[in-house]
Structure formats: structure tokens, C-alpha cells
Design an enzyme around this catalytic site. Structure first.
Site, PDB file in Angstrom:
ATOM      1  N   CYS A 133       2.413 -25.860 -53.766  1.00 38.15           N
ATOM      2  CA  CYS A 133       3.203 -26.943 -53.976  1.00 38.15           C
ATOM      3  C   CYS A 133       3.719 -27.460 -52.580  1.00 38.15           C
ATOM      4  O   CYS A 133       3.575 -27.084 -51.761  1.00 38.15           O
ATOM      5  CB  CYS A 133       4.209 -26.722 -55.078  1.00 38.15           C
ATOM      6  SG  CYS A 133       5.699 -25.588 -54.402  1.00 38.15           S
TER       7      CYS A 133
ATOM      8  N   ARG B 241       3.442 -20.408 -51.806  1.00 33.36           N
ATOM      9  CA  ARG B 241       4.098 -19.925 -52.979  1.00 33.36           C
ATOM     10  C   ARG B 241       3.042 -18.928 -53.881  1.00 33.36           C
ATOM     11  O   ARG B 241       2.669 -19.096 -54.876  1.00 33.36           O
ATOM     12  CB  ARG B 241       4.627 -20.914 -53.742  1.00 33.36           C
ATOM     13  CG  ARG B 241       5.528 -21.767 -53.145  1.00 33.36           C
ATOM     14  CD  ARG B 241       6.450 -22.567 -54.177  1.00 33.36           C
ATOM     15  NE  ARG B 241       7.466 -22.175 -54.835  1.00 33.36           N
ATOM     16  CZ  ARG B 241       8.347 -22.673 -55.420  1.00 33.36           C
ATOM     17  NH1 ARG B 241       8.236 -24.148 -55.701  1.00 33.36           N
ATOM     18  NH2 ARG B 241       9.481 -22.204 -56.069  1.00 33.36           N
TER      19      ARG B 241
ATOM     20  N   ARG C  19      12.742 -33.426 -63.187  1.00 34.39           N
ATOM     21  CA  ARG C  19      12.461 -31.874 -63.472  1.00 34.39           C
ATOM     22  C   ARG C  19      13.730 -31.046 -63.411  1.00 34.39           C
ATOM     23  O   ARG C  19      13.788 -30.110 -64.280  1.00 34.39           O
ATOM     24  CB  ARG C  19      11.593 -31.340 -62.388  1.00 34.39           C
ATOM     25  CG  ARG C  19      10.180 -31.870 -62.415  1.00 34.39           C
ATOM     26  CD  ARG C  19       9.289 -31.129 -61.529  1.00 34.39           C
ATOM     27  NE  ARG C  19       9.812 -29.772 -61.536  1.00 34.39           N
ATOM     28  CZ  ARG C  19       9.955 -28.939 -60.206  1.00 34.39           C
ATOM     29  NH1 ARG C  19       9.599 -29.334 -59.088  1.00 34.39           N
ATOM     30  NH2 ARG C  19      10.268 -27.872 -60.291  1.00 34.39           N
TER      31      ARG C  19
ATOM     32  N   ASP D 144      17.565 -24.420 -51.975  1.00 35.23           N
ATOM     33  CA  ASP D 144      17.369 -25.639 -52.926  1.00 35.23           C
ATOM     34  C   ASP D 144      18.923 -26.622 -52.455  1.00 35.23           C
ATOM     35  O   ASP D 144      18.714 -27.575 -53.141  1.00 35.23           O
ATOM     36  CB  ASP D 144      17.805 -25.081 -54.390  1.00 35.23           C
ATOM     37  CG  ASP D 144      16.472 -24.701 -54.948  1.00 35.23           C
ATOM     38  OD1 ASP D 144      15.500 -24.552 -54.312  1.00 35.23           O
ATOM     39  OD2 ASP D 144      16.568 -24.035 -55.696  1.00 35.23           O
TER      40      ASP D 144
ATOM     41  N   LYS E 274      19.146 -24.959 -64.558  1.00 32.73           N
ATOM     42  CA  LYS E 274      17.766 -25.127 -64.710  1.00 32.73           C
ATOM     43  C   LYS E 274      16.810 -23.829 -64.468  1.00 32.73           C
ATOM     44  O   LYS E 274      16.150 -23.266 -65.199  1.00 32.73           O
ATOM     45  CB  LYS E 274      17.109 -25.979 -63.785  1.00 32.73           C
ATOM     46  CG  LYS E 274      15.473 -26.056 -63.777  1.00 32.73           C
ATOM     47  CD  LYS E 274      14.897 -27.065 -62.837  1.00 32.73           C
ATOM     48  CE  LYS E 274      14.804 -26.689 -61.512  1.00 32.73           C
ATOM     49  NZ  LYS E 274      13.686 -25.620 -61.202  1.00 32.73           N
ATOM     50  N   ASN E 275      17.416 -22.911 -63.389  1.00 32.90           N
ATOM     51  CA  ASN E 275      16.855 -21.820 -62.910  1.00 32.90           C
ATOM     52  C   ASN E 275      17.261 -20.883 -63.675  1.00 32.90           C
ATOM     53  O   ASN E 275      16.769 -19.448 -63.705  1.00 32.90           O
ATOM     54  CB  ASN E 275      16.980 -21.616 -61.567  1.00 32.90           C
ATOM     55  CG  ASN E 275      16.322 -22.667 -60.757  1.00 32.90           C
ATOM     56  OD1 ASN E 275      15.393 -23.408 -60.889  1.00 32.90           O
ATOM     57  ND2 ASN E 275      16.356 -22.432 -59.256  1.00 32.90           N
TER      58      ASN E 275
HETATM   59  C1  UD1 Z   1      13.047 -19.701 -57.247  1.00 32.62           C
HETATM   60  C2  UD1 Z   1      13.704 -21.064 -57.681  1.00 32.62           C
HETATM   61  C3  UD1 Z   1      13.639 -22.178 -56.710  1.00 32.62           C
HETATM   62  C4  UD1 Z   1      14.188 -21.725 -55.474  1.00 32.62           C
HETATM   63  C5  UD1 Z   1      13.809 -20.407 -54.961  1.00 32.62           C
HETATM   64  C6  UD1 Z   1      14.031 -19.859 -53.722  1.00 32.62           C
HETATM   65  C7  UD1 Z   1      13.250 -20.910 -60.083  1.00 32.62           C
HETATM   66  C8  UD1 Z   1      12.685 -21.507 -61.445  1.00 32.62           C
HETATM   67  N1  UD1 Z   1      12.802 -21.487 -59.008  1.00 32.62           N
HETATM   68  O1  UD1 Z   1      11.712 -20.000 -57.046  1.00 32.62           O
HETATM   69  O2  UD1 Z   1      14.441 -23.356 -57.218  1.00 32.62           O
HETATM   70  O3  UD1 Z   1      13.903 -22.656 -54.165  1.00 32.62           O
HETATM   71  O4  UD1 Z   1      13.747 -19.305 -56.041  1.00 32.62           O
HETATM   72  O5  UD1 Z   1      15.419 -19.541 -53.981  1.00 32.62           O
HETATM   73  O6  UD1 Z   1      14.089 -20.174 -60.472  1.00 32.62           O
HETATM   74  N2  UD1 Z   1       6.752 -15.129 -52.335  1.00 32.62           N
HETATM   75  C9  UD1 Z   1       5.847 -14.319 -52.002  1.00 32.62           C
HETATM   76  N3  UD1 Z   1       5.268 -13.481 -53.014  1.00 32.62           N
HETATM   77  C10 UD1 Z   1       5.446 -13.675 -54.252  1.00 32.62           C
HETATM   78  C11 UD1 Z   1       6.625 -14.692 -54.636  1.00 32.62           C
HETATM   79  C12 UD1 Z   1       7.170 -15.384 -53.626  1.00 32.62           C
HETATM   80  O7  UD1 Z   1       5.667 -13.993 -50.790  1.00 32.62           O
HETATM   81  O8  UD1 Z   1       5.114 -13.036 -55.064  1.00 32.62           O
HETATM   82  C13 UD1 Z   1       7.586 -15.948 -51.097  1.00 32.62           C
HETATM   83  C14 UD1 Z   1       7.460 -17.481 -51.510  1.00 32.62           C
HETATM   84  O9  UD1 Z   1       6.335 -17.732 -51.145  1.00 32.62           O
HETATM   85  C15 UD1 Z   1       8.479 -17.891 -50.845  1.00 32.62           C
HETATM   86  C16 UD1 Z   1       9.715 -17.027 -50.983  1.00 32.62           C
HETATM   87  O10 UD1 Z   1       8.874 -15.896 -51.346  1.00 32.62           O
HETATM   88  O11 UD1 Z   1       8.482 -18.179 -49.478  1.00 32.62           O
HETATM   89  C17 UD1 Z   1      10.695 -17.390 -52.132  1.00 32.62           C
HETATM   90  O12 UD1 Z   1       9.977 -17.370 -53.488  1.00 32.62           O
HETATM   91  P1  UD1 Z   1      10.798 -16.972 -54.717  1.00 32.62           P
HETATM   92  O13 UD1 Z   1      11.862 -16.450 -54.502  1.00 32.62           O
HETATM   93  O14 UD1 Z   1       9.694 -16.432 -55.368  1.00 32.62           O
HETATM   94  O15 UD1 Z   1      10.995 -18.533 -55.340  1.00 32.62           O
HETATM   95  P2  UD1 Z   1      10.578 -18.766 -56.741  1.00 32.62           P
HETATM   96  O16 UD1 Z   1      11.013 -17.886 -57.816  1.00 32.62           O
HETATM   97  O17 UD1 Z   1       9.304 -19.488 -56.891  1.00 32.62           O
END
Ligand code: UD1
Length: 420
Positions: A118, A123, A399, A307, A22-23
Site C-alpha cells: 500500500c 507491509r 476508511r 498514525d 477502528k483498529n
Molecule cells: C496496524 C494498524 C495501523 C498502524 C500500524 C502501526 C490496524 C488495523 N492497523 O497496522 O493503523 O499504522 O499497526 O501502528 O490495526 N511487518 C513485517 N512483517 C509482518 C508484519 C508487519 O515486517 O508480518 C512490518 C511492517 O512492514 C511495518 C511494521 O511491521 O513496517 C508495522 O506493521 P504492523 O504493526 O503489522 O501494522 P499493521 O498491523 O498492518
């Protein structure tokens, strides 16, 4: 409303095929926006999240078709329009925000609804925006939306304060056509980042170092249409490994990349689970031995994946002794604890740490899937709980897990879906 019912205490047997990740597929579908020629994706997993991103592209006037042969998804973005993306679909799935990088690269403009918070935490998207800004985009934050504009994208050196998966992917896609060289430092190293870069490079991009902390992107002029099959879903594979462990069973899992799952496999071995040699990406997982408690901390890859945290907690709930799980990636990812407690698990939370005192048994009851992986954790708990576990809010599970009941039923589990 649909629910999943699991009848517990049964040994599982047989083998399971893991679907494509999925990711991986979500950013790959977003990346098709970069190329005006048709793109074919093989073995597309049938998931709600894939439906959402496909609908989003359809609303932007792309041709999106899925055939029953090989679940082959064909996307043609030739006629894509740069209108504002639908708020409802943006809210439904945070990963929809991954279309911003490719839209910016193709049109120099994109306006999207802000992805909501969420269940698992706030996030933010600051790191995505920081990258776009350094590539030359102006950012306008409005009430509930964000707009990015760039006359010209210029390669830049971008340091991420945290190795965010989404930000790394979005910036990588945004910089494919940027003039000169872009370097992303402290980039996320998840296998899905490597997969996205493979996909982009096959189309003609020049990306080096993806899957490591420093990614270099040489700007190019255009991309060409290709056919691609994403990597297998390491989280789904890990979930079935835990299924073998929690039910004291021996299962064959097909579609496992041992390297991608190293942190999970090592923890399961420490717990007492045995793994065969890997032959053609298949492994036999033997969970029949007595298990030991664990101390786990979730971290960005190659650390233990957040995850897999909830599923591991279900297992540790029935392993005698005291286990500790610390969640460092998301600030609020213990929603499943209350549900596992309802089933009899003995878990205490102290800030970002959960202390699990392994109980002899879990008991089936009505529980709620509070997020995707929490839902999987409850199915795992249900497989060993005495009596019936009835899980509601299962749209979260749909999902990210392809035909989860069918896959477990084929292994001998008593699990079915009801409509109430
Ligand atoms: C992706 C995965 C999700 C997984 C996560 C962490 C997909 C579609 N989803 O989510 O399944 O749980 O990686 O392995 O690939 N953060 C910030 N600022 C930003 C972006 C992120 O502070 O601009 C923080 C978030 O709040 C969180 C952490 O970084 O605490 C990790 O988030 P991130 O790695 O971005 O996760 P996703 O890409 O949303």
C-alpha cells in the site's frame, strides 16, 4: 468523485465525541469467527473499513446485521463456510488478513489472497505466517494467495522480530484453541491488542499479558457469545487535540483514555498545548499559547504513533522554528509531505527524516489524501490555511474517521463535501 472543501482561518469552539476505535473493531469483528454463537458489538463506528470486513464475513455466509439503535452490530458465524475469501475485498483492506488466524483456529484451514502493498510501504506478512507455522500449520505460498493448513494446532513459544500489531492479533486469535500454552514474545503493546484480548477473554479465552510485550494464551475448547463495546479511538482523539492546537482553540474532547495517548499528549505539552484534568474520560485541550518546534520519532506503542505522524506534521508546519520528524515504523509514510508543500509548508526529506521549517502560514489549494492519516493532516492544514483547501481521494479518510466533516462543523469549522 467526492471531495472535502475546508475554508481556513477560524477558531473552533465546543466539544466532540470520539467514536470507538477502528483498529480495535476490525480485529474484534475478525475474532467473531472463533465463536459459533451470536455476538453483539455496541457503538460500531460507521466506517468504510468496517463495511469491508462485514461484507467479507457476509460472503463467508455469516449473518451480519447492524441496527440504528446504538449502532449495534450483531454477527452470527454459525453457518460460516471455509471457502476462499473474495480477492477484491482482501485487496481493498489489508486488515482483512486478520480473518486468517481465526479461520485457522476454527477450521484448521484458510486460503486468502495476499494483501497488496500500500501507499505507506510494502507491509509484509512474514511474522503472521511465522506464528502460524510455529503453532503447527503448513504454509503454502501461491501466486497471489497464501494457504494455511493444520491438522492440530499446538501451543508454542513465538518470538516476533518486530512487535507487529497485526501479527500479534492474528497469532493471538489463531492460538485460542491450540493445545497447551502459547507465548508471544516481543508482542505489540498497542491498546487495541489489550482490547482484543478483553473481548476474547469475555468470550471465555484465557489470555494474560496482552498490552505488554509477553502474551500467554492457554488453549481452551470453545467460546460463548457476548456483547462488547470497543475502546475509544485514540488516533481520532489525537487528531482533534491537534485541531485545537493548530487553530489556537480550546476544545473539549469526550472519550479520551489519557494513558493510551500519553506519547501524543506529552509531545503536545512540550509544544505549548495545555490539558485540563481528565474527568470521566473528557479533557479540555487549550491550544491558544505560542507553540514551540518539536523533535519526534515514531515507534511502536508506547512510543509516538505512526498514525499521528502526518497530523503532527501539519501542526509543525506552522510552528515557528525547525522541527524534526523521523518515521521508523513504515518505510514510505511521507506521501503527505508533497501535499503540505503545495500548501506552502517548508519541509525537506532526508531518508526517513523530515525537517520542517515552520512557515508563517499555509495557503489553501487542491490537494490529494494519499492515505487515511494524510487525509486528516490535510483537513487540519486546511483549517488554518488562507482560502479554500480542496481535498480529493477522500475515500481514504472515510476508511477511518466517522462523520469527520459533521464533527468539525459542529465545532464551527467551514467544511463540506462536494460531488464533482
Ligand atoms: C496496524 C494498524 C495501523 C498502524 C500500524 C502501526 C490496524 C488495523 N492497523 O497496522 O493503523 O499504522 O499497526 O501502528 O490495526 N511487518 C513485517 N512483517 C509482518 C508484519 C508487519 O515486517 O508480518 C512490518 C511492517 O512492514 C511495518 C511494521 O511491521 O513496517 C508495522 O506493521 P504492523 O504493526 O503489522 O501494522 P499493521 O498491523 O498492518
Amino acid at each position: 468523485m467526492e471531495k472535502i472543501v475546508v475554508k481556513g482561518v477560524k477558531e473552533l469552539k465546543g466539544e466532540v465525541n470520539i467514536s470507538c476505535a477502528k483498529n480495535s473493531i476490525l480485529p474484534i469483528i475478525a475474532a467473531t469467527i472463533l465463536c459459533p454463537e451470536p455476538i453483539v458489538i455496541e457503538d460500531t463506528p460507521k466506517l468504510e473499513d468496517v463495511d469491508v470486513i462485514c461484507k467479507l464475513l457476509s460472503e463467508l455466509n455469516c449473518d451480519v446485521n447492524i441496527s440504528n439503535v446504538n449502532n449495534r452490530l450483531t454477527i452470527d458465524t454459525k453457518n460460516i463456510v471455509e471457502m476462499d475469501a473474495n480477492t477484491e475485498l482482501m485487496r481493498k483492506m489489508r486488515a482483512s488478513f486478520l480473518i486468517m488466524g481465526p479461520m485457522l483456529a476454527r477450521f484448521g484451514y484458510c486460503k486468502l489472497s495476499l494483501p497488496g502493498g500500500c501507499n505507506i510501504g510494502s507491509r509484509p506478512i512474514d511474522l503472521h505466517l511465522k506464528g502460524f507455522k510455529l503453532l503447527g500449520a503448513d504454509i503454502i505460498m501461491g501466486h497471489g494467495f497464501v494457504e494455511v493448513k493444520a491438522k492440530k494446532m499446538i501451543g508454542s513459544r513465538i518470538y516476533l522480530d518486530f512487535p507487529s500489531v497485526g501479527a500479534t492479533e492474528n497469532i493471538m486469535m489463531a492460538s485460542v484453541f491450540a493445545e497447551g500454552t502459547t507465548i508471544i514474545e516481543n508482542a505489540a503493546e498497542e491498546p487495541e491488542i489489550w482490547d482484543l484480548a478483553q473481548f476474547l477473554n469475555k468470550m471465555g479465552a484465557k489470555i494474560k499479558g496482552a498490552g505488554f510485550g509477553k502474551i500467554t494464551i492457554e488453549g481452551i475448547k470453545s467460546l460463548k457469545g457476548i456483547s462488547y463495546r470497543p475502546i475509544c479511538d485514540r488516533i481520532e482523539a489525537g487528531t482533534f487535540m491537534i485541531a485545537a492546537a493548530i487553530t489556537n482553540s480550546k476544545l473539549k474532547i469526550n472519550g479520551v483514555n489519557e494513558e493510551h495517548l500519553r506519547p501524543v499528549i506529552e509531545k503536545l505539552k512540550e509544544c505549548g498545548v495545555k490539558f485540563s484534568e481528565y474527568i470521566n474520560n473528557s479533557v479540555i485541550v487549550d491550544g491558544r499559547a505560542t507553540k514551540k518546534p518539536l523533535d519526534i520519532k515514531t515507534l511502536p506503542y508506547p512510543g509516538f504513533p505512526t498514525d499521528m505522524q502526518a497530523q503532527m506534521m501539519s501542526l509543525l508546519s506552522i510552528v515557528e522554528g525547525v522541527s524534526v520528524i523521523t518515521e521508523t515504523v513504515f518505510e514510505n509514510r511521507f506521501m503527505h509531505v508533497a501535499e503540505l508543500q503545495r500548501m506552502g509548508a517548508n519541509i525537506k526529506i532526508d531518508g526517513r527524516t523530515a525537517i520542517i521549517e515552520g512557515a508563517q502560514k499555509l495557503t489553501g489549494c487542491e490537494v490529494k489524501a494519499t492515505d487515511l492519516r494524510a487525509g486528516a493532516a490535510l483537513i487540519l492544514g486546511g483549517l488554518v490555511a488562507e482560502g479554500e483547501t480542496e481535498i480529493s481521494d477522500i475515500y481514504h479518510i472515510d476508511r477511518g474517521y466517522v462523520e469527520i466533516e459533521e464533527k468539525f462543523r459542529r465545532l464551527g469549522a467551514e467544511i463540506y463535501r462536494i460531488n464533482v
